[in-house]
Design a protein around this motif. Structure first.
Motif, PDB file in Angstrom:
ATOM      1  N   CYS A  59       0.813  -1.221   0.000  1.00 45.73           N
ATOM      2  CA  CYS A  59       0.000   0.000   0.000  1.00 45.73           C
ATOM      3  C   CYS A  59       0.842   1.265   0.000  1.00 45.73           C
ATOM      4  O   CYS A  59       0.308   2.360   0.166  1.00 45.73           O
ATOM      5  CB  CYS A  59      -0.898  -0.032   1.222  1.00 45.73           C
ATOM      6  SG  CYS A  59       0.038  -0.322   2.740  1.00 45.73           S
ATOM      7  N   HIS A  60       2.149   1.153  -0.141  1.00 42.90           N
ATOM      8  CA  HIS A  60       3.020   2.328  -0.125  1.00 42.90           C
ATOM      9  C   HIS A  60       4.352   1.952  -0.754  1.00 42.90           C
ATOM     10  O   HIS A  60       4.690   0.764  -0.828  1.00 42.90           O
ATOM     11  CB  HIS A  60       3.263   2.784   1.319  1.00 42.90           C
ATOM     12  CG  HIS A  60       3.951   1.713   2.133  1.00 42.90           C
ATOM     13  ND1 HIS A  60       5.327   1.600   2.202  1.00 42.90           N
ATOM     14  CD2 HIS A  60       3.468   0.673   2.854  1.00 42.90           C
ATOM     15  CE1 HIS A  60       5.645   0.554   2.950  1.00 42.90           C
ATOM     16  NE2 HIS A  60       4.543  -0.033   3.359  1.00 42.90           N
ATOM     17  N   LEU A  61       5.106   2.943  -1.190  1.00 40.71           N
ATOM     18  CA  LEU A  61       6.473   2.697  -1.657  1.00 40.71           C
ATOM     19  C   LEU A  61       7.414   2.616  -0.461  1.00 40.71           C
ATOM     20  O   LEU A  61       7.175   3.240   0.573  1.00 40.71           O
ATOM     21  CB  LEU A  61       6.931   3.834  -2.579  1.00 40.71           C
ATOM     22  CG  LEU A  61       6.378   3.812  -3.996  1.00 40.71           C
ATOM     23  CD1 LEU A  61       6.833   5.066  -4.754  1.00 40.71           C
ATOM     24  CD2 LEU A  61       6.821   2.560  -4.749  1.00 40.71           C
ATOM     25  N   SER A  62       8.495   1.851  -0.627  1.00 40.01           N
ATOM     26  CA  SER A  62       9.508   1.763   0.430  1.00 40.01           C
ATOM     27  C   SER A  62      10.811   2.373  -0.078  1.00 40.01           C
ATOM     28  O   SER A  62      11.037   2.480  -1.288  1.00 40.01           O
ATOM     29  CB  SER A  62       9.743   0.301   0.820  1.00 40.01           C
ATOM     30  OG  SER A  62      10.382  -0.379  -0.246  1.00 40.01           O
ATOM     31  N   ALA A  63      11.673   2.754   0.865  1.00 39.84           N
ATOM     32  CA  ALA A  63      12.952   3.381   0.498  1.00 39.84           C
ATOM     33  C   ALA A  63      13.859   2.450  -0.306  1.00 39.84           C
ATOM     34  O   ALA A  63      14.525   2.911  -1.242  1.00 39.84           O
ATOM     35  CB  ALA A  63      13.649   3.904   1.751  1.00 39.84           C
ATOM     36  N   PRO A  64      13.914   1.134  -0.016  1.00 30.87           N
ATOM     37  CA  PRO A  64      14.727   0.260  -0.871  1.00 30.87           C
ATOM     38  C   PRO A  64      14.234   0.257  -2.324  1.00 30.87           C
ATOM     39  O   PRO A  64      15.045   0.241  -3.258  1.00 30.87           O
ATOM     40  CB  PRO A  64      14.542  -1.136  -0.239  1.00 30.87           C
ATOM     41  CG  PRO A  64      14.181  -0.870   1.179  1.00 30.87           C
ATOM     42  CD  PRO A  64      13.416   0.426   1.183  1.00 30.87           C
ATOM     43  N   GLN A  65      12.927   0.289  -2.537  1.00 37.87           N
ATOM     44  CA  GLN A  65      12.396   0.338  -3.906  1.00 37.87           C
ATOM     45  C   GLN A  65      12.847   1.617  -4.610  1.00 37.87           C
ATOM     46  O   GLN A  65      13.235   1.597  -5.778  1.00 37.87           O
ATOM     47  CB  GLN A  65      10.862   0.272  -3.886  1.00 37.87           C
ATOM     48  CG  GLN A  65      10.317  -1.086  -3.466  1.00 37.87           C
ATOM     49  CD  GLN A  65       8.817  -1.059  -3.205  1.00 37.87           C
ATOM     50  OE1 GLN A  65       8.271  -0.044  -2.774  1.00 37.87           O
ATOM     51  NE2 GLN A  65       8.158  -2.179  -3.432  1.00 37.87           N
TER      52      GLN A  65
END
Lengths: 218, 218
Positions: free
Chosen positions: B92-98
């Motif tokens: 449901c959200h982007l992550s910093a590793p992505q």
């Protein structure tokens, strides 16, 4: 190391509560609809209008999920129905234990059905069963006609799609036929009702479905 | 039992990557804006129009976050900017590793700034730092004027609020003054630009802010 297959699904805490809620609602023969959408698609307006228009025909109780505030529960009470507000304090979806507590506080004996208005979020609430009879997804025409493709989960899992704010159709780019086709591709049996909770257009089709669904449960 | 205070915050994996992204962007002197809103508020349309209208003035790259499909990345590329699509496959959200991986694939040397278009969700993306310079929240007037009160987190954390689809103001109940006051109560310094990415109304104010912010970073 040998592996032991216990041959039984271990339920999560949420699933256990969902099962308990589901049994309670089945015992009491109450229809329970979990209403899911983006913020601002018109969930509360739809519920308030449904409560007002079906007064005397269907006794409705509402469980309101919001991160903060009890704005929505106040609107539901003004429409004439009992409402229990759950504040998730930052959490992005309702959980089955929260619904379990809310069900204890609703006057179930005096109700024909319960709406659960989930936190405004098209993603996370989809993954958490609450013990509801069915999920209902609401999409406003202002949100655009690519939403079933982009957020397929909730369209695949819902019994009904309410396409709301059709009074805005002349002012936005929204192809209803495309949304209907894409939703049915994800979910062959989904019931689709284009409505405007503001003007009342199309609401009778939704009411017919709702009264029939509540009657089948009773 | 005695308690040991190690006196140091242990960063989560996400925070570590966010810090790394933030350092990379600072080293390269690139403005990076994390754009957050409900589904259908018009994020992609705003970015596509910004890219087209500022062609020759600001070289923009985009990281697109979606649960499924690359519809948005295609629209951005058609507008003339490089776009990296991240599919979260249900998350449901982007992550910093992505974002870290996406940054490796963008031609940073040829860009002045990066937009990250987060997954459509007014709740969860607020809690995950990506290493961005600032967060930008988009609210469409069709979503209703109670959203800052009901979803305060993102309004409190954003540098800019874009109130989009003001071309619909005549057809919806939306009090801009109320939204501005409520947003400033949560966030004294928030910049607010009422815009219509469809008609272009108000976009120049947003562009002025954006060009200035990118210049300050360079």
């Amino acid at each position: 190391m040998s592996k032991i297959n216990i041959g039984k699904k271990i339920l999560s805490a949420n699933e256990q509560y969902a099962l308990q809620n589901s049994r309670l609602l089945a015992d009491q023969k109450k229809l329970c609809l979990n209403v899911i959408s983006s913020p601002g698609s018109g969930k509360t307006t739809i519920l308030a209008k449904t409560i007002t228009d079906l007064a005397g025909k269907l006794r409705i109780g509402v469980i309101e999920g919001d991160i903060q505030t009890d704005i929505d529960a106040q609107r539901i009470r003004q429409a004439g129905a009992p409402a229990i507000q759950i504040n998730t304090n930052g959490a992005c979806h309702l959980s089955a234990p929260q619904v379990s507590t809310a069900l204890e506080h609703l006057p179930l004996d005096n109700l024909d059905m319960i709406f659960i208005e989930n936190v405004g979020n098209l993603v996370c609430p989809t993954a958490f069963e609450l013990g509801e009879s069915f999920k209902i997804v609401v999409l406003s025409v202002a949100e655009g006609d690519d939403k079933p493709a982009k957020y397929p989960g909730i369209f695949a899992k819902s019994k009904v799609l309410l396409i709301n704010k059709i009074d805005l159709l002349a002012h936005v780019d929204f192809d209803i036929t495309k949304v209907e086709a894409e939703s049915r591709r994800l979910n062959h049996g989904i019931q689709i009702f284009p409505i405007s909770a503001k003007t009342g257009e199309g609401m009778n089709n939704w009411y017919d479905w709702l009264l029939k669904a509540a009657k089948q449960m009773a």
